[in-house]
Scaffold this active site. Structure first.
Site, PDB file in Angstrom:
ATOM      1  N   GLU A 175      56.948  22.890  46.470  1.00 19.78           N
ATOM      2  CA  GLU A 175      58.235  23.579  46.274  1.00 19.78           C
ATOM      3  C   GLU A 175      59.125  23.565  47.520  1.00 19.78           C
ATOM      4  OE1 GLU A 175      55.281  25.001  45.019  1.00 19.78           O
ATOM      5  OE2 GLU A 175      55.851  24.320  43.006  1.00 19.78           O
ATOM      6  N   ALA A 189      50.797  23.555  54.412  1.00 15.95           N
ATOM      7  CA  ALA A 189      49.482  22.983  54.724  1.00 15.95           C
ATOM      8  C   ALA A 189      48.878  22.399  53.449  1.00 15.95           C
ATOM      9  CB  ALA A 189      48.557  24.049  55.299  1.00 15.95           C
ATOM     10  N   HIS A 244      44.828  16.200  43.891  1.00 11.25           N
ATOM     11  CA  HIS A 244      46.184  15.627  43.887  1.00 11.25           C
ATOM     12  C   HIS A 244      46.868  15.792  45.248  1.00 11.25           C
ATOM     13  CE1 HIS A 244      46.720  19.747  42.396  1.00 11.25           C
ATOM     14  NE2 HIS A 244      47.969  19.691  42.766  1.00 11.25           N
ATOM     15  N   ARG A 249      45.685  22.671  64.279  1.00  5.59           N
ATOM     16  CA  ARG A 249      47.110  22.343  64.416  1.00  5.59           C
ATOM     17  C   ARG A 249      48.016  23.532  64.120  1.00  5.59           C
ATOM     18  NH1 ARG A 249      43.880  18.415  63.296  1.00  5.59           N
ATOM     19  NH2 ARG A 249      44.308  16.265  63.922  1.00  5.59           N
TER      20      ARG A 249
END
Ligand code: INI
Length: 161
Positions: A59, A81, A89, A128
């Site tokens: 989104e 993330a 998927h 990260r």
């Protein structure tokens, strides 16, 4: 004589949108914190920052487009993330998010940067998002400041593309 144009990181005059996805929220909250920390450190007033949460990385482009089209921000930072271990998927979600963010930036003419992690594991994502590899939210916010100031300094387009 070469004309060199660069964007600074000065943020005191900039209005910035941050679009964050809630999926993998423990990670994305850290990315948001990194982005907001960067904006504060570079002088962006809190009241010039708009933070919008979306359900997932899929989104991000649509919400970024709405905010970019409002004319109320100088740049947008997207954070999310996408973790392969958790979704079959992965490639579609990650691909749509990254392609879409790039497309919206081109379509709207507003700089939009991507602090969207695409990792194999949660541990890699955590590295990260404030861990040993730094904070990609902070980096994406820094890139947004630079791009907003660069756009202000670049020659204006003769016609809109
Ligand atoms: N969204 C993410 O941001 N990260 C993911 O890892 C993820 N996984 O694993 O599927 C994910 N899926 C949700 C997707 O972004 C949409 O919110 C959902 O499909 C509704 O459109």
């Amino acid at each position: 004589m070469t004309r060199t144009i660069e964007g600074s990181y000065e943020g005191r005059h900039l209005r910035i949108g941050v679009v964050a996805s809630r999926f993998n929220e423990t990670i994305t909250k850290q990315l948001v914190e990194g982005a907001l920390d960067c904006l504060r450190r570079h002088g962006v007033p809190d009241e010039f920052v708009t933070l919008a949460w979306v359900p997932g990385a899929f989104e991000l482009p649509a919400a970024a487009k709405r905010i970019a089209s409002s004319g109320e921000v100088d740049a947008i930072v997207c954070v999310g993330a996408v973790i392969r271990g958790e979704t079959p998927h992965f490639d579609f979600v990650a691909g749509h998010a990254m392609d879409g963010i790039g497309r919206v930036a081109l379509e709207t003419g507003i700089p939009i940067t991507a602090g969207v992690l695409t990792t194999e594991t949660v541990a890699q994502a955590a590295d990260r998002a404030g861990g040993k590899m730094g904070n990609k939210g902070f980096e994406a916010a820094l890139a947004a400041l630079e791009m907003a100031n660069l756009y202000a300094a670049l020659p204006k387009p003769e016609t809109s593309l």
